[in-house]
Design a protein around this motif. Sequence first.
Motif, PDB file in Angstrom:
ATOM      1  N   ILE A   1      -4.926   0.713 -19.973  1.00 49.27           N
ATOM      2  CA  ILE A   1      -4.916   0.955 -18.526  1.00 49.27           C
ATOM      3  C   ILE A   1      -3.706   1.801 -18.175  1.00 49.27           C
ATOM      4  N   GLU A   2      -3.920   2.789 -17.308  1.00 50.74           N
ATOM      5  CA  GLU A   2      -2.820   3.586 -16.772  1.00 50.74           C
ATOM      6  C   GLU A   2      -2.679   3.270 -15.290  1.00 50.74           C
ATOM      7  N   SER A   3      -1.441   3.149 -14.841  1.00 52.20           N
ATOM      8  CA  SER A   3      -1.196   2.753 -13.457  1.00 52.20           C
ATOM      9  C   SER A   3       0.053   3.436 -12.927  1.00 52.20           C
ATOM     10  N   ALA A   4       0.193   3.415 -11.624  1.00 49.95           N
ATOM     11  CA  ALA A   4       1.375   3.982 -10.979  1.00 49.95           C
ATOM     12  C   ALA A   4       1.560   3.308  -9.639  1.00 49.95           C
ATOM     13  N   VAL A   5       2.777   3.336  -9.142  1.00 50.95           N
ATOM     14  CA  VAL A   5       3.075   2.742  -7.834  1.00 50.95           C
ATOM     15  C   VAL A   5       2.542   3.677  -6.751  1.00 50.95           C
ATOM     16  N   THR A   6       1.451   3.267  -6.140  1.00 49.80           N
ATOM     17  CA  THR A   6       0.886   4.034  -5.023  1.00 49.80           C
ATOM     18  C   THR A   6       0.636   3.157  -3.793  1.00 49.80           C
ATOM     19  N   ASP A   7       0.859   1.850  -3.923  1.00 50.04           N
ATOM     20  CA  ASP A   7       0.584   0.931  -2.810  1.00 50.04           C
ATOM     21  C   ASP A   7       1.816   0.794  -1.921  1.00 50.04           C
ATOM     22  N   GLU A   8       2.102   1.820  -1.173  1.00 43.34           N
ATOM     23  CA  GLU A   8       3.265   1.788  -0.286  1.00 43.34           C
ATOM     24  C   GLU A   8       3.067   0.786   0.848  1.00 43.34           C
ATOM     25  N   THR A   9       1.822   0.609   1.299  1.00 39.67           N
ATOM     26  CA  THR A   9       1.555  -0.340   2.385  1.00 39.67           C
ATOM     27  C   THR A   9       1.901  -1.761   1.955  1.00 39.67           C
ATOM     28  N   GLY A  10       1.482  -2.132   0.751  1.00 41.55           N
ATOM     29  CA  GLY A  10       1.801  -3.464   0.256  1.00 41.55           C
ATOM     30  C   GLY A  10       3.294  -3.657   0.107  1.00 41.55           C
ATOM     31  N   HIS A  11       4.004  -2.622  -0.337  1.00 40.90           N
ATOM     32  CA  HIS A  11       5.447  -2.746  -0.496  1.00 40.90           C
ATOM     33  C   HIS A  11       6.131  -2.901   0.852  1.00 40.90           C
ATOM     34  N   ARG A  12       5.622  -2.226   1.860  1.00 38.92           N
ATOM     35  CA  ARG A  12       6.202  -2.395   3.200  1.00 38.92           C
ATOM     36  C   ARG A  12       5.981  -3.819   3.707  1.00 38.92           C
ATOM     37  N   ARG A  13       4.846  -4.426   3.374  1.00 39.39           N
ATOM     38  CA  ARG A  13       4.633  -5.834   3.747  1.00 39.39           C
ATOM     39  C   ARG A  13       5.692  -6.704   3.091  1.00 39.39           C
ATOM     40  N   TYR A  14       6.007  -6.431   1.832  1.00 46.46           N
ATOM     41  CA  TYR A  14       7.047  -7.199   1.139  1.00 46.46           C
ATOM     42  C   TYR A  14       8.395  -7.001   1.813  1.00 46.46           C
ATOM     43  N   GLN A  15       8.726  -5.770   2.182  1.00 47.24           N
ATOM     44  CA  GLN A  15       9.995  -5.522   2.868  1.00 47.24           C
ATOM     45  C   GLN A  15      10.067  -6.309   4.174  1.00 47.24           C
ATOM     46  N   ALA A  16       8.940  -6.378   4.903  1.00 46.53           N
ATOM     47  CA  ALA A  16       8.926  -7.133   6.159  1.00 46.53           C
ATOM     48  C   ALA A  16       9.124  -8.624   5.900  1.00 46.53           C
ATOM     49  N   MET A  17       8.529  -9.141   4.814  1.00 48.13           N
ATOM     50  CA  MET A  17       8.691 -10.555   4.480  1.00 48.13           C
ATOM     51  C   MET A  17      10.148 -10.887   4.190  1.00 48.13           C
ATOM     52  N   GLU A  18      10.873  -9.961   3.595  1.00 48.54           N
ATOM     53  CA  GLU A  18      12.273 -10.178   3.240  1.00 48.54           C
ATOM     54  C   GLU A  18      13.231  -9.753   4.361  1.00 48.54           C
TER      55      GLU A  18
END
Length: 294
Positions: free
Chosen positions: A20-37
């Motif tokens: 499997i090849e992958s890359a960080v493209t889920d910026e929306t999910g990361h922003r949710r994490y930033q809001a949680m913290e």
Amino acid sequence: MKIDNPFEPRRPRAYVVLDIESAVTDETGHRRYQAMERYVPSNNDQPSRRGYKRHEDPLTTPRWPFQTIVAAAAMVLVEHPDGNIDVSRFVTLSQPDHDERAIVAGILRVLADAPDGAELVSWAGMLHDVPLLTLGAMRHGLTLPKGWGWLGFGGNDPVRHIDFARTTTGGFKMKPVHMAEVLASLDIPAKISVPAFAVARLIYAQQWDAVQEACEGDVISTALLLARWRQLHDPRVGADAVTDRILRRAIEMRSGRGYIAELETRRTRLFAKQCAAAAKDAQTLAPWLHQDAA
């Protein structure tokens, strides 16, 4: 209590080699994490927490849960009664034709269609491919196929998952190394199209043909490593014969790929080596074959 019949023919083993090849493209999910913290960006270029370097700070640098699966390749190999193996399927799923949900669903279909008891084969799949696959399945509401539920517990079943990053290091007791290091020591082709560090750059540049070739190349290399490892347990057919079969089928099934010339060269060199060995054996065991008939 079930008692195995020692006279019952052994069921041919089957394998699903996965990459499997992958890359960080889920910026929306990361922003949710930033809001949680309760993260508030600052301009002083300092990490958000003591002890982090900036590039290690999960609030500024998204970690693996925010990676998206962008490509996957799976090769299904099935044993023959004589001990050789054949490639029954070679599936590639990738952007731009498939989004993450379609890629994950396609992998699960390959697993579901594989012969009963098929074993997963990977390089560091426990540390990358399986966690990303199961997290992606949860994200998209997909269900693991019958017989593969153990993947949802980390994929660390030593019977059903041949993870060569684990087996070649004695269960990670030896220092972990790159796949290319192990394959180079065994003279198996690896990273045929591009080096590992270049894949992320190709993903972000959306050079999908190159990404697919890199993913397929890793699957082919892992399958060739399986041919060597398998001879540790099954002496019926030599690893060279199994390697030739895998190379021939990969060349047939992926005609036109940029790495095919390298595989053809490798196969030709292997055949020449076998011919030279056979000639040497003939000279030793039957020297009269080279004498004149008179």
